[in-house]
Write a protein that holds these residues in place. Structure first.
Motif, short mmCIF file in Angstrom:
data_model
loop_
_atom_site.label_atom_id
_atom_site.label_comp_id
_atom_site.label_asym_id
_atom_site.label_seq_id
_atom_site.Cartn_x
_atom_site.Cartn_y
_atom_site.Cartn_z
N THR A 80 65.51 41.85 21.79
CA THR A 80 66.96 40.77 21.61
C THR A 80 67.67 40.83 22.81
N GLN A 81 67.18 41.26 23.73
CA GLN A 81 68.21 41.64 25.19
C GLN A 81 67.61 39.71 26.10
N LEU A 82 66.79 39.70 26.28
CA LEU A 82 66.41 38.45 27.11
C LEU A 82 67.20 37.16 26.46
N PRO A 83 66.12 37.48 25.01
CA PRO A 83 66.64 35.76 24.36
C PRO A 83 68.52 35.33 24.44
N GLY A 84 69.19 36.71 24.25
CA GLY A 84 71.24 36.90 24.39
C GLY A 84 71.13 36.03 25.60
N GLY A 85 70.75 36.08 26.37
CA GLY A 85 71.05 35.52 27.66
C GLY A 85 70.90 34.26 27.93
N ILE A 86 69.29 33.66 27.60
CA ILE A 86 69.18 32.29 26.84
C ILE A 86 69.74 31.71 26.59
#
Length: 537
Positions: A133-139
């Motif tokens: 969920t790290q990358l989706p968090g930024g997006i």
């Protein structure tokens, strides 16, 4: 290229919106890390430490040689009270136990009989989905705003804490599942906040502002002793209930005080809004409809992958120390639950103090042009990882000397505080527009170490709670930190990347000038109206 931007002087009254943002971020990260470490100290009281007995003696197999040594500092601790069963205490029954007794459901009253592999699964499960969920968090933060993503990320994980104790009594696998979901939800938070910093904070203030992330250390430093006290006077179940109550209070204040950009904030002083917009200028895209993520440039950028490697080393070291230190002090050195909480928490307080001090030093070097931005970040990473790794080696060879162990652990975690001036700030330097995505990308890879480390600890310490086993754990930790730190120092570049601003001249010439000039006009109107109000009074 000539511009028509007029100069805005920042003159605010009362507390700045950026100051409020710092404090709310600080406490938000304290909540986020409280969710990570609550099981680490609760597990010390949850497990029936005396269930593994030698069939021929009454000796507990899992005790280390340090506890058997009568010359060490904690030799006054007797076998009778070192691993005292839950049933022999006078502590009140928890809500969960009362419910199970009322329903006539049997459960393990003397503590759970979980071996080291099950314990490592409980501790590591928080990170099994955290990476995803790290990358989706930024997006999502770039699309919907950090206020919603960061706020809900923390709060939903706090709500899951409330049902964690009853899950433990049903089946340890259910607790693992809840921890897995909690970690996945909490993973949105860090990259989302990086996006907000890029939108709100001028470049020369970023090192200081990113120290708000070290609320994570204060959360650990304060919560470990609090949790130890809670366990002593009540039960481990209330550790998780405390997290739910604290998270609810924070979420209410977060919703009222935080906005996704200076333009949206209804109570920000006009001059502060104008100052932020002017200093950030066209490096920040304000029109979301024109944001096109340059994936190819990001994924092929050398500095992004160097920072990712650096994050692997930093997260491995930090998560190993904060997750395993309560068990290490309890089982290797035999400290009581209260002392374990204090010894595990104090190093994180020092980490925050060092971060605040070093960040001001870093911003001083940048503001007065004493050192380039890239070299400031490299200097910080030397402290954060390389020097830190050598002190972690000291912890590895401290043996049964509890004083040396505490000193080396404290210094090691304190040095880790330089991360706010190093790699964390470097990502925002590279790209304020996509800093949340950069953080998400690097953390997606780095967070994997959060669950690999407990697996290794479980393997090395399975029925083998010895100084030698923990020495190997800390040696691995030190080597990973030093090697990743050296890679950063040799290869990183903290300059603004050309792909940060894909819509090159459109925003600078039209939208940004119009936004700032409108704000300047608001400032002038505000300053003209203020004397009239005073005269009328």
């Amino acid at each position: 290229m000539a511009t028509n931007l007029r100069i805005v002087e920042e003159k605010t009254e009362g507390v700045k919106a950026r100051t409020v943002l710092w404090y709310m971020t600080f406490f938000g990260f304290a909540i986020n890390y409280m969710l990570r470490i609550n099981a680490s100290i609760a597990l010390v009281d949850m497990i029936d430490m005396s269930y593994k007995k030698d069939v021929n003696t009454t000796t507990t197999i899992i005790k280390s040689e340090c506890i058997m040594d009568k010359d060490i500092l904690n030799s006054s601790i007797s076998d009778a009270n070192l691993f005292e069963p839950l049933e022999t205490t006078t502590k009140p029954l928890s809500l969960e136990r009362r419910l199970l007794d009322y329903l006539g459901i049997e459960y393990e009253r003397h503590g759970f009989k979980w071996d080291e592999h099950k314990q490592s699964a409980v501790l590591g499960s928080f990170y099994w989905l955290n990476w995803a969920t790290q990358l989706p968090g930024g997006i999502l933060a770039a699309k919907y705003g950090t206020k919603m993503v960061f706020g809900l990320s923390n709060y939903i994980a706090c709500v899951l804490c409330f049902i964690t104790p009853i899950a433990c009594y049903i089946d340890y696998r259910l607790m693992v599942f809840i921890r897995l979901i909690s970690g996945g939800v909490a993973g949105f938070a860090w990259p989302a906040m990086h996006h907000l910093v890029g939108v709100w904070i001028p470049g020369n203030e970023r090192s200081r502002f990113v120290t708000a992330y070290l609320g994570s250390s204060i959360g650990v430093a304060v919560c470990y002793p609090i949790f130890g006290f809670i366990i002593k006077v009540t039960s481990w179940e209330w550790v998780f209930h405390f997290c739910f109550v604290a998270g609810t209070i924070w979420f209410i204040f977060w919703q009222y005080n935080i906005y996704n950009s200076p333009e949206e904030h209804p109570r920000i002083h006009p001059s502060e809004r104008g100052y932020i917009l002017q200093v950030l200028g066209s490096s920040v895209i304000r029109n979301e409809t024109k944001r096109v993520i340059p994936w190819r440039q990001i994924l092929t950028s050398r500095c992004i992958w160097v920072q990712t490697i650096t994050q692997v080393g930093g997260i491995w070291g930090l998560f190993t120390l904060i997750t395993q230190s309560p068990i290490y002090f309890r089982l290797i050195h035999g400290w009581s639950i209260e002392m374990t909480g204090i010894l595990s928490g104090v190093p994180h307080l020092m980490r925050t103090l060092f971060s605040l001090t070093f960040s001001r030093f870093g911003d001083y070097l940048l503001t007065h042009n004493k050192m380039s931005r890239s070299n400031v970040r490299k200097l910080a990473t030397f402290f954060h990882l390389v020097l830190n790794g050598f002190f972690c080696f000291g912890l590895a060879y401290a043996g049964c000397n509890i004083i040396q162990a505490v000193i080396f652990l404290t210094i090691s975690l304190a040095l880790h505080g330089a991360v706010s001036t190093g790699v964390l700030a470097s990502m925002i330097d590279n790209s304020p527009n996509y800093s949340g995505i950069l953080m998400g990308l690097s953390s997606t890879v780095a967070i994997v170490s959060g669950f690999i480390s407990p697996i290794i600890v479980g393997y090395l310490t399975f029925e083998n709670q010895t100084v030698e086993a923990w020495q190997h754990i800390f040696e691995i930790c030190a080597l990973i930190m030093i090697s990743s730190g050296l890679i950063y120092m040799f290869f990183n570049d903290a300059s603004l990347q050309p792909w940060n601003k894909p819509t090159k001249d459109i925003i600078e010439n039209k939208e940004m000038i119009e936004i700032v000039n409108n704000v300047v006009e608001d400032v002038n109107n505000y300053q003209e109206e203020k004397p009239k109000v005073k005269n009328s009074e």
